[in-house]
Design a protein around this motif. Structure first.
Motif, PDB file in Angstrom:
ATOM      1  N   ILE A 182     -25.209   4.090   1.324  1.00  0.00           N
ATOM      2  CA  ILE A 182     -24.087   3.654   2.144  1.00  0.00           C
ATOM      3  C   ILE A 182     -23.253   2.621   1.401  1.00  0.00           C
ATOM      4  O   ILE A 182     -23.793   1.687   0.795  1.00  0.00           O
ATOM      5  N   ALA A 183     -21.938   2.790   1.449  1.00  0.00           N
ATOM      6  CA  ALA A 183     -21.000   1.790   0.938  1.00  0.00           C
ATOM      7  C   ALA A 183     -20.470   0.985   2.125  1.00  0.00           C
ATOM      8  O   ALA A 183     -19.989   1.564   3.108  1.00  0.00           O
ATOM      9  N   TYR A 184     -20.586  -0.331   2.057  1.00  0.00           N
ATOM     10  CA  TYR A 184     -20.124  -1.220   3.122  1.00  0.00           C
ATOM     11  C   TYR A 184     -18.917  -1.984   2.593  1.00  0.00           C
ATOM     12  O   TYR A 184     -19.042  -2.811   1.686  1.00  0.00           O
ATOM     13  N   LEU A 185     -17.733  -1.689   3.128  1.00  0.00           N
ATOM     14  CA  LEU A 185     -16.509  -2.319   2.660  1.00  0.00           C
ATOM     15  C   LEU A 185     -16.126  -3.447   3.611  1.00  0.00           C
ATOM     16  O   LEU A 185     -15.620  -3.207   4.714  1.00  0.00           O
ATOM     17  N   SER A 186     -16.368  -4.674   3.189  1.00  0.00           N
ATOM     18  CA  SER A 186     -16.127  -5.868   3.994  1.00  0.00           C
ATOM     19  C   SER A 186     -14.757  -6.454   3.692  1.00  0.00           C
ATOM     20  O   SER A 186     -14.305  -6.450   2.551  1.00  0.00           O
TER      21      SER A 186
ATOM     22  N   LEU B 210     -12.132   1.422  -1.910  1.00  0.00           N
ATOM     23  CA  LEU B 210     -12.372   2.662  -1.183  1.00  0.00           C
ATOM     24  C   LEU B 210     -12.105   3.873  -2.067  1.00  0.00           C
ATOM     25  O   LEU B 210     -12.862   4.856  -2.030  1.00  0.00           O
ATOM     26  N   GLN B 211     -11.069   3.831  -2.877  1.00  0.00           N
ATOM     27  CA  GLN B 211     -10.829   4.906  -3.836  1.00  0.00           C
ATOM     28  C   GLN B 211     -12.038   5.108  -4.750  1.00  0.00           C
ATOM     29  O   GLN B 211     -12.491   6.236  -4.978  1.00  0.00           O
ATOM     30  N   ASP B 212     -12.563   3.993  -5.283  1.00  0.00           N
ATOM     31  CA  ASP B 212     -13.694   4.074  -6.211  1.00  0.00           C
ATOM     32  C   ASP B 212     -14.940   4.620  -5.530  1.00  0.00           C
ATOM     33  O   ASP B 212     -15.690   5.411  -6.121  1.00  0.00           O
ATOM     34  N   VAL B 213     -15.185   4.189  -4.300  1.00  0.00           N
ATOM     35  CA  VAL B 213     -16.355   4.679  -3.568  1.00  0.00           C
ATOM     36  C   VAL B 213     -16.263   6.189  -3.382  1.00  0.00           C
ATOM     37  O   VAL B 213     -17.245   6.923  -3.593  1.00  0.00           O
TER      38      VAL B 213
ATOM     39  N   LEU C 102       0.798  -1.209   0.000  1.00  0.00           N
ATOM     40  CA  LEU C 102       0.000   0.000   0.000  1.00  0.00           C
ATOM     41  C   LEU C 102       0.833   1.263   0.000  1.00  0.00           C
ATOM     42  O   LEU C 102       0.372   2.311  -0.429  1.00  0.00           O
ATOM     43  N   THR C 103       2.088   1.215   0.454  1.00  0.00           N
ATOM     44  CA  THR C 103       2.895   2.416   0.442  1.00  0.00           C
ATOM     45  C   THR C 103       3.161   2.871  -0.976  1.00  0.00           C
ATOM     46  O   THR C 103       3.450   4.044  -1.224  1.00  0.00           O
ATOM     47  N   ALA C 104       3.057   1.957  -1.924  1.00  0.00           N
ATOM     48  CA  ALA C 104       3.278   2.315  -3.318  1.00  0.00           C
ATOM     49  C   ALA C 104       2.028   2.844  -3.984  1.00  0.00           C
ATOM     50  O   ALA C 104       2.072   3.354  -5.096  1.00  0.00           O
ATOM     51  N   CYS C 105       0.886   2.756  -3.304  1.00  0.00           N
ATOM     52  CA  CYS C 105      -0.367   3.123  -3.946  1.00  0.00           C
ATOM     53  C   CYS C 105      -0.571   4.619  -4.006  1.00  0.00           C
ATOM     54  O   CYS C 105      -1.204   5.120  -4.930  1.00  0.00           O
ATOM     55  N   GLY C 106      -0.093   5.354  -2.993  1.00  0.00           N
ATOM     56  CA  GLY C 106      -0.351   6.783  -2.962  1.00  0.00           C
ATOM     57  C   GLY C 106      -1.778   7.069  -2.620  1.00  0.00           C
ATOM     58  O   GLY C 106      -2.585   6.189  -2.395  1.00  0.00           O
ATOM     59  N   SER C 107      -2.140   8.349  -2.562  1.00  0.00           N
ATOM     60  CA  SER C 107      -3.506   8.730  -2.225  1.00  0.00           C
ATOM     61  C   SER C 107      -4.351   8.838  -3.469  1.00  0.00           C
ATOM     62  O   SER C 107      -3.848   8.957  -4.578  1.00  0.00           O
ATOM     63  N   SER C 108      -5.656   8.833  -3.257  1.00  0.00           N
ATOM     64  CA  SER C 108      -6.577   8.913  -4.381  1.00  0.00           C
ATOM     65  C   SER C 108      -6.429  10.228  -5.106  1.00  0.00           C
ATOM     66  O   SER C 108      -6.234  11.279  -4.508  1.00  0.00           O
ATOM     67  N   THR C 109      -6.536  10.214  -6.408  1.00  0.00           N
ATOM     68  CA  THR C 109      -6.435  11.432  -7.205  1.00  0.00           C
ATOM     69  C   THR C 109      -7.787  11.859  -7.728  1.00  0.00           C
ATOM     70  O   THR C 109      -7.896  12.588  -8.703  1.00  0.00           O
ATOM     71  N   SER C 110      -8.837  11.401  -7.081  1.00  0.00           N
ATOM     72  CA  SER C 110     -10.183  11.710  -7.528  1.00  0.00           C
ATOM     73  C   SER C 110     -10.430  13.200  -7.567  1.00  0.00           C
ATOM     74  O   SER C 110     -10.034  13.936  -6.676  1.00  0.00           O
ATOM     75  N   SER C 111     -11.116  13.684  -8.579  1.00  0.00           N
ATOM     76  CA  SER C 111     -11.501  15.081  -8.673  1.00  0.00           C
ATOM     77  C   SER C 111     -13.008  15.226  -8.699  1.00  0.00           C
ATOM     78  O   SER C 111     -13.536  16.262  -9.062  1.00  0.00           O
TER      79      SER C 111
ATOM     80  N   THR D 243      -3.783   1.039   8.873  1.00  0.00           N
ATOM     81  CA  THR D 243      -2.929   2.204   8.679  1.00  0.00           C
ATOM     82  C   THR D 243      -2.780   2.573   7.212  1.00  0.00           C
ATOM     83  O   THR D 243      -2.479   3.720   6.887  1.00  0.00           O
ATOM     84  N   GLY D 244      -3.007   1.636   6.306  1.00  0.00           N
ATOM     85  CA  GLY D 244      -2.905   1.931   4.887  1.00  0.00           C
ATOM     86  C   GLY D 244      -4.107   2.657   4.322  1.00  0.00           C
ATOM     87  O   GLY D 244      -4.080   3.098   3.175  1.00  0.00           O
ATOM     88  N   LEU D 245      -5.185   2.777   5.121  1.00  0.00           N
ATOM     89  CA  LEU D 245      -6.420   3.391   4.627  1.00  0.00           C
ATOM     90  C   LEU D 245      -6.704   4.758   5.243  1.00  0.00           C
ATOM     91  O   LEU D 245      -7.671   5.420   4.855  1.00  0.00           O
TER      92      LEU D 245
END
Length: 351
Positions: A53-57, A99-102, A28-37, A119-121
């Motif tokens: 509501i989005a439920y992330l299981s 989570l990025q997509d949501v 996850l350290t390589a993923c970076g933060s979401s770039t959503s606009s 911690t990655g989220l």
């Protein structure tokens, strides 16, 4: 000796870290933060607003997660909320992308998050909150401190979690009590991790070690891993018993101890090896009631699902944040299950 209810102060607080989480930090350290606009999700401050509501299981088919999800769905339905389930299937990278997509979709006013690798989220959760999306964390710690159920992300609407260090302390205290009750000195303990390298297991084991230090006669002489599987737990405990035929006690999560009980029976050592678990599953409560298990530390996944959605609905309808919520706060003896009080507990998952 004082009973466990008198020796343990009630402490505010599983599960369920997963095998993939052992490598999640690097991934996850390589993923970076979401770039959503995309624009913020629509606000829902009144009872007239639709709740999406989005439920992330972490894993829908997990026996621990299923009752949590069912309870969450029931509360959502009762509150006229639409809830879409995203199943990460034990994969932290999948959950990160979900989570990025949501967040970027702009379709949801609220998120229920059951993190695999908390911690990655945290960065994405901060982004969601900044966009006006209400977020409730559930079950696993969202942040670096595994010794508190207090929210660790500013603006989080609620944090409905068990505290790993408290599980470890309760387990350790029970083990000391069991060894002393049986006059075992030394008391030779086999410790069954779920996933040894996971942050969850590191925190539980650390607190467990501090608790058993109260009795120098308690010695950890064997270790294994169950990966939350009775089958894997069976193999691990078989190996422990082969290497350490004088083993006195096995401790671990319910799914591992289920397998361990089978290994003890096959070795004709039933009644000679003490079993201590955590989870308050149906299997555990039956084992404690029969005397096959010495004790257990409760978890309540259905209560978590119910409390989490209730807190999210409150945040969406009123703007109210609920802070840290302890799902076992009202259970007898702080959620420590013994033969004397097992009839007061109801299992919320099978094991």
């Amino acid at each position: 000796m004082q009973p466990i209810s008198a020796r343990l102060r009630r402490i505010s607080r599983r599960k369920a870290a997963l095998a993939a989480a052992t490598v999640a930090g690097l991934a996850l350290t390589a993923c970076g933060s979401s770039t959503s606009s995309s624009s913020a999700a629509p606000a829902a401050s009144s009872s007239s607003k639709a709740l999406n509501i989005a439920y992330l299981s972490f894993a829908v088919e997990n026996s621990y997660d299923a009752p949590m999800l069912a309870a969450a769905q029931a509360v959502a339905s009762d509150n006229h909320a639409t809830m879409k389930v995203f199943d990460a299937n034990n994969n932290p990278q999948t959950q990160y992308a979900q989570l990025q997509d949501v967040i970027s979709s702009g379709l949801y006013n609220g998120i229920i998050l059951q993190p695999i690798f908390g911690t990655g989220l945290t960065g994405l959760v901060t982004e969601a909150i900044s966009k006006g999306i209400k977020v409730v964390n559930m079950d696993q710690i969202l942040g670096p401190n595994l010794a508190t159920d207090a929210p660790q992300v500013p603006g989080l609407s609620a944090n409905v979690t068990f505290v790993p260090t408290e599980i470890g302390t309760k387990l350790g205290t029970l083990v000391v009590q069991a060894c002393q009750a049986k006059n075992l000195n030394p008391c030779k303990v086999g410790y069954l991790y779920d996933i040894k390298a996971s942050a969850l297991d590191v925190a539980i084991y650390g607190a467990f070690g501090k608790a058993i230090a109260a009795d120098p006669g308690v010695k950890i002489v064997a270790q294994g891993q169950s990966f939350f599987s009775p089958t894997t737990g069976l193999t691990a405990v078989q190996d422990m018993l082969t290497a350490n035929p004088g083993l006195n006690l096995i401790v671990g999560s319910d799914q591992g101890i289920e397998g361990g009980a089978q290994a003890v029976q096959a070795a004709h050592r039933t009644g000679k090896v003490i079993l201590v678990g955590y989870g308050a599953s149906a299997a555990a409560l039956a084992g404690v009631a029969s005397g096959a298990w010495y004790a257990d530390v409760a978890q309540a996944p259905a209560s978590e699902g119910r409390l989490a959605v209730q807190a999210l609905v409150a945040a969406l309808r009123t703007g109210k944040s609920s802070g840290g919520i302890d799902p076992v706060a009202q259970l007898p003896d702080g959620g420590v299950v013994t033969k004397a009080n097992v009839s007061q507990f109801t299992a919320e998952w099978p094991g």
